[in-house]
Scaffold this motif. Structure first.
Motif, PDB file in Angstrom:
ATOM      1  N   GLU A   1       0.817  -1.212   0.000  1.00  0.00           N
ATOM      2  CA  GLU A   1       0.000   0.000   0.000  1.00  0.00           C
ATOM      3  C   GLU A   1       0.850   1.262   0.000  1.00  0.00           C
ATOM      4  O   GLU A   1       0.400   2.305  -0.469  1.00  0.00           O
ATOM      5  CB  GLU A   1      -0.941  -0.002   1.211  1.00  0.00           C
ATOM      6  N   TRP A   2       2.067   1.175   0.518  1.00  0.00           N
ATOM      7  CA  TRP A   2       2.946   2.346   0.472  1.00  0.00           C
ATOM      8  C   TRP A   2       3.194   2.776  -0.966  1.00  0.00           C
ATOM      9  O   TRP A   2       3.343   3.961  -1.249  1.00  0.00           O
ATOM     10  CB  TRP A   2       4.277   2.030   1.149  1.00  0.00           C
ATOM     11  N   GLY A   3       3.241   1.814  -1.878  1.00  0.00           N
ATOM     12  CA  GLY A   3       3.391   2.145  -3.281  1.00  0.00           C
ATOM     13  C   GLY A   3       2.054   2.359  -3.963  1.00  0.00           C
ATOM     14  O   GLY A   3       1.809   3.406  -4.573  1.00  0.00           O
TER      15      GLY A   3
ATOM     16  N   PRO B   1       0.153   3.157 -10.774  1.00  0.00           N
ATOM     17  CA  PRO B   1      -0.560   3.286 -12.053  1.00  0.00           C
ATOM     18  C   PRO B   1      -0.294   4.619 -12.740  1.00  0.00           C
ATOM     19  O   PRO B   1      -0.465   4.736 -13.954  1.00  0.00           O
ATOM     20  CB  PRO B   1      -2.033   3.132 -11.660  1.00  0.00           C
ATOM     21  N   ASN B   2       0.145   5.622 -11.987  1.00  0.00           N
ATOM     22  CA  ASN B   2       0.462   6.941 -12.559  1.00  0.00           C
ATOM     23  C   ASN B   2       1.963   7.116 -12.764  1.00  0.00           C
ATOM     24  O   ASN B   2       2.482   8.244 -12.746  1.00  0.00           O
ATOM     25  CB  ASN B   2      -0.104   8.063 -11.698  1.00  0.00           C
TER      26      ASN B   2
ATOM     27  N   PRO C   1      -1.447  -9.282 -12.657  1.00  0.00           N
ATOM     28  CA  PRO C   1      -0.849  -8.570 -13.792  1.00  0.00           C
ATOM     29  C   PRO C   1      -1.468  -7.211 -14.064  1.00  0.00           C
ATOM     30  O   PRO C   1      -0.789  -6.310 -14.560  1.00  0.00           O
ATOM     31  CB  PRO C   1      -1.076  -9.532 -14.967  1.00  0.00           C
ATOM     32  N   GLU C   2      -2.731  -7.041 -13.701  1.00  0.00           N
ATOM     33  CA  GLU C   2      -3.378  -5.752 -13.931  1.00  0.00           C
ATOM     34  C   GLU C   2      -2.853  -4.662 -13.003  1.00  0.00           C
ATOM     35  O   GLU C   2      -3.072  -3.469 -13.254  1.00  0.00           O
ATOM     36  CB  GLU C   2      -4.896  -5.890 -13.750  1.00  0.00           C
ATOM     37  N   ARG C   3      -2.118  -5.034 -11.958  1.00  0.00           N
ATOM     38  CA  ARG C   3      -1.560  -4.061 -11.014  1.00  0.00           C
ATOM     39  C   ARG C   3      -0.036  -4.022 -11.078  1.00  0.00           C
ATOM     40  O   ARG C   3       0.590  -3.356 -10.263  1.00  0.00           O
ATOM     41  CB  ARG C   3      -2.019  -4.391  -9.587  1.00  0.00           C
ATOM     42  N   ASP C   4       0.534  -4.729 -12.048  1.00  0.00           N
ATOM     43  CA  ASP C   4       1.988  -4.805 -12.185  1.00  0.00           C
ATOM     44  C   ASP C   4       2.417  -3.934 -13.363  1.00  0.00           C
ATOM     45  O   ASP C   4       2.151  -4.242 -14.521  1.00  0.00           O
ATOM     46  CB  ASP C   4       2.405  -6.256 -12.426  1.00  0.00           C
TER      47      ASP C   4
END
Length: 299
Positions: A92-94, A130-131, A214-217
Motif C-alpha cells: 500500500e505504500w506504493g 498506475p500513474n 498482472p493488472e496491477r503490475d
C-alpha cells in the motif's frame, strides 16, 4: 486538500489516499531565482520519518524545486492510533501512498510531471504506481531490492536474523514489527514488517506484491529514466541488490552510480546518512541526478 501552516517555512499538508487513509506531509516552495526545475516528491526509506529529510528539503528548494515529503501510513505523522492496530501493508505504500502523494504534488504545482527522489524503499516501488508515467525521472538513493543473498555475507546474516526472525516473533508477541530493536528504523505495522522480510528473502522486491496480479503490475511498462546512487560502504544497496532492482524495469533507461565517500570528503556514507546535514557534501550529486539523466562523474 487540507493545509495547515508549520514552522521553518515548511507547510504541513494532508493527503487523502484513494482508500480514504490520511497521510501528513510537508511542502516547501522553491526559494531560488534560478530557472525552476520540476517539483520533487521525496519518498522516505522504510521506517524513516519525514522530519529526517527536512533540512535537505529546504536545501533542495533553494536549488529551484518545489518539494513534498511525507510519512507513509503507519509511520510518524501518518500513524493514527496505536501501532499494533495499524493494518497497513508495504504494498500500500506504493499502490496507495506514493500514488496519492504524487497526484497531490502535481495538483498543487500545476505541473504535468514530477521528479521522484526515493530513499531506499522510496525508490523501489514505481512499478506499483498506475500513474508512473507522470514521473519524469526517478533518482533512487540507496535503492535496491534488499535481496538478502545479494548482501555482503557478514551483514546478510544480521539482516536475515532481524527480518526473518525478530520481526515475525515480534509481530506474534506485540502485534507490530519491533524493527527499532534490531537497528532497522522506526517500529513498523505488522504487515509492513512481514512483507519487507518476505520481499528481501525472495528478491525482486515489489514484484512480489503483484506476482499474480498482472493488472496491477507496471514494472514492464515503466519507461521513466532511472538513476540509482549507492555508496561503496552500503551493506544493503550493493552492486548485486541494485542490479536486482534495475532488472525489474526492462523498458526503462537506467544506470547505477557507485559513490565513494572519500571522494566527497566523507569517512562513510552507508545506507541512511545521505540526507544528514553532516553529509551535505553529497547533496549536489543528488541534485545533479535530478536535473539530468546522466551523471558524468561519480565524484
Amino acid at each position: 486538500m487540507t493545509r495547515t501552516s508549520s514552522t521553518d517555512g515548511a507547510e504541513r499538508v494532508e493527503i487523502t489516499c484513494a482508500d480514504g487513509v490520511r497521510l501528513l506531509g510537508h511542502f516547501v516552495r522553491s526559494r531560488s531565482d534560478a530557472p525552476a526545475g520540476l517539483p520533487v516528491l521525496l519518498s522516505p526509506a522504510t521506517g524513516v520519518k519525514q522530519h529526517y529529510y527536512l533540512r535537505f528539503v529546504h536545501w533542495l528548494a533553494q536549488q529551484g524545486h518545489d518539494v513534498l515529503v511525507f510519512d507513509y501510513r503507519g509511520i510518524g505523522l501518518s500513524l493514527h492510533g496505536p501501532l499494533q492496530h495499524c493494518r497497513a501493508t508495504l504494498a500500500e505504500w506504493g499502490q496507495q501512498d506514493q500514488v496519492a502523494a504524487l497526484e497531490w504534488l502535481l495538483q498543487r504545482t500545476g505541473s504535468e510531471q514530477a521528479l521522484l527522489l526515493g530513499h531506499s524503499a522510496g525508490g523501489q516501488m514505481i512499478g506499483l504506481l498506475p500513474n508512473h508515467q507522470r514521473v519524469a525521472r526517478l533518482v533512487g538513493v540507496s535503492a535496491s531490492t534488499g535481496w538478502l543473498r545479494g548482501m555482503r555475507p557478514g551483514f546478510r546474516w544480521k539482516a536475515w536474523f532481524g527480518l526473518r526472525g525478530v520481526i515475525p516473533l515480534g509481530v506474534h508477541l506485540k502485534g507490530y514489527a519491533p524493527t527499532a530493536a534490531v537497528g532497522l528504523g522506526e517500529n513498523l505495522p505488522a504487515q509492513v514488517g512481514l512483507q519487507w522480510g518476505q520481499w528481501c528473502a525472495a528478491g525482486g522486491y515489489a514484484t512480489n506484491a503483484v506476482r499474480h496480479q498482472p493488472e496491477r503490475d507496471f514494472h514492464a511498462l515503466v519507461r521513466t529514466p532511472i538513476t540509482v546512487l549507492h555508496a561503496s560502504d552500503d551493506d544493503i544497496a550493493t552492486e548485486a541488490t541494485v542490479a536486482d532492482l534495475l532488472r525489474t524495469f526492462p523498458a526503462a533507461a537506467k544506470q547505477a552510480v557507485r559513490i565513494e565517500p572519500a571522494a566527497h570528503g566523507l569517512k562513510s556514507l552507508g545506507h541512511i546518512d545521505w540526507f544528514r546535514q553532516s553529509h551535505q557534501a553529497v547533496w549536489p550529486t543528488i541534485a545533479a541526478a535530478l536535473r539530468g539523466p546522466v551523471i558524468l562523474s561519480a565524484s
